[in-house]
Design a protein around this motif. Structure first.
Motif, short mmCIF file in Angstrom:
data_model
loop_
_atom_site.label_atom_id
_atom_site.label_comp_id
_atom_site.label_asym_id
_atom_site.label_seq_id
_atom_site.Cartn_x
_atom_site.Cartn_y
_atom_site.Cartn_z
N LYS A 139 -6.58 0.10 9.38
CA LYS A 139 -7.39 -0.29 8.22
C LYS A 139 -6.87 0.32 6.93
CE LYS A 139 -11.86 0.08 8.24
NZ LYS A 139 -13.13 0.54 8.87
N GLY A 140 -6.33 1.54 7.03
CA GLY A 140 -5.81 2.22 5.85
C GLY A 140 -4.67 1.46 5.18
N THR B 207 -0.48 7.65 7.01
CA THR B 207 -1.59 6.74 6.72
C THR B 207 -2.20 6.23 8.02
OG1 THR B 207 -0.51 6.08 4.66
CG2 THR B 207 -2.25 4.65 5.45
N THR C 68 0.84 -1.21 0.00
CA THR C 68 0.00 0.00 0.00
C THR C 68 0.87 1.25 0.00
OG1 THR C 68 -1.66 -1.19 1.31
CG2 THR C 68 -1.85 1.21 1.24
N ARG D 31 1.24 4.16 -2.86
CA ARG D 31 0.96 5.57 -2.53
C ARG D 31 2.15 6.47 -2.84
NH1 ARG D 31 -3.22 5.94 2.55
NH2 ARG D 31 -4.82 4.75 1.47
N GLU E 185 -5.95 7.12 8.80
CA GLU E 185 -6.92 6.05 8.51
C GLU E 185 -6.82 4.86 9.45
OE1 GLU E 185 -6.84 5.26 4.16
OE2 GLU E 185 -5.34 6.85 4.18
N TYR F 153 -4.45 -1.72 5.07
CA TYR F 153 -4.94 -2.99 4.51
C TYR F 153 -6.00 -2.79 3.44
CZ TYR F 153 -2.19 -5.86 7.62
OH TYR F 153 -1.15 -6.50 8.23
N LYS F 154 -6.01 -1.61 2.82
CA LYS F 154 -6.99 -1.36 1.75
C LYS F 154 -6.73 -2.25 0.55
CE LYS F 154 -9.11 2.93 2.63
NZ LYS F 154 -8.74 4.33 2.79
N GLY F 155 -7.79 -2.75 -0.04
CA GLY F 155 -7.67 -3.54 -1.27
C GLY F 155 -6.97 -4.86 -1.09
#
Length: 301
Positions: free
Chosen positions: A69-70, A62, A33, A37, A66, A72-74
């Motif tokens: 959870k931010g 991040t 992630t 980014r 967030e 672990y997006k996608g």
């Protein structure tokens, strides 16, 4: 070398490998992630500074904005894709070991372990190559605006209609060049480090968790040290316009070395290595724990 008390079971390898793959995604995804980014952050306006100063800064921002959870997006897509791939990879390694044993308690040499690892690379390429090809075709059609394929299955059907199985497997040679030697290196270095870390007269199964994590993490680094150059070539080759490299990867290699030197074959080295250690440490720990559980659950399978 220590005795193998448990006969090799490719089927158990399959399930334990799948679990290892899930662990790999859990450990590696936050870094992935962050990498994405950093690669895609917008250019700062005059007088403003970059959104993220670097890896650590991006991680902190991040988390602050967030939460966990931010990071672990996608993650659903890689888990769906990686689990069967690692299951097949470890299955191929188990099968490669079993095929080379004359009796169930034969201890394999390092070249034999390398060969078994290479077989697992062939197995994973059989799954991966069409996937990569279809992914590329669907990604470029999104940017060209010409909708030729309705979706992945439609893409497979059309490719097969146009050029048979060869259409589906285009670019396989480079995927094989990347995955076969790298997988051999991956599994051989893991077994070698396990032997190195096992005290004399003790069994592999008694290895401590830090030892397994270290052997797995280093195996990931050895794997990528072999895989990065063909990976760079593969990315170039797959994104090049049709006909740019008539002689395939040899042309790509020549152009890269002529224009950017040998060092360009190791692009993205830091990002890859930073992620390789924790992700593969988690993968092999998950694999070993799942194997212990399966051997306890079904000792005779």
């Amino acid at each position: 070398m220590s005795k193998q008390p448990q006969p090799i079971s490719p089927l158990k390898n399959f399930f334990a490998g799948g679990f290892g793959g899930v662990c790999l995604v859990f450990a590696g995804h936050p870094l992935d992630t962050i990498k994405v980014r950093l690669q895609t952050q917008p250019k700062p306006k005059p007088g403003e500074s970059l959104l993220y100063a670097g890896t650590i800064d991006c991680f902190k921002k991040t988390l602050a904005k967030e939460g966990i959870k931010g990071l672990y997006k996608g993650m659903a897509a890689p888990i769906i894709g990686v689990t069967p791939m690692f299951a097949v990879c470890f299955f191929g390694f188990g099968l490669g070991k079993k095929l080379q044993q004359r009796t169930p308690d034969d201890i394999l040499t390092y070249p034999q372990l390398f060969a078994a690892g290479m077989l697992s690379g062939v197995f994973t390429t059989a799954i991966m190559a069409p996937g990569e090809r279809i992914k590329c075709l669907l990604q470029i059609q999104a940017s060209t605006g010409e909708l030729k394929y309705a979706g992945p299955m439609d893409c497979v059907k059309q490719l097969y209609r146009e050029a048979g199985i060869r259409g589906v497997y285009k670019g396989t040679a480079l995927t094989l060049m990347r995955d076969v030697p790298a997988s051999g290196m991956y599994f051989m270095s893991y077994e070698w480090l396990k032997n190195l870390l096992t005290p004399a007269g003790r069994s592999h199964n008694e290895l401590s968790i830090p030892s397994v994590l270290f052997a797995g993490g280093m195996a990931g680094i050895f794997n990528w040290a072999v895989a990065i150059p063909p990976d760079v070539l593969k990315s170039r080759f797959q994104t090049a316009p049709e006909g740019k490299y008539p002689n395939g990867f040899r042309d790509v290699l020549r152009e890269l070395i002529r224009e950017e030197g040998v060092a360009s074959l190791y692009k993205g080295f830091n990002a890859v290595m930073l992620r390789a250690f924790p992700a593969n440490a988690a993968c092999f720990l998950g694999f070993e724990l799942a194997m212990k559980f399966l051997n306890w659950l079904a000792p005779n399978l």
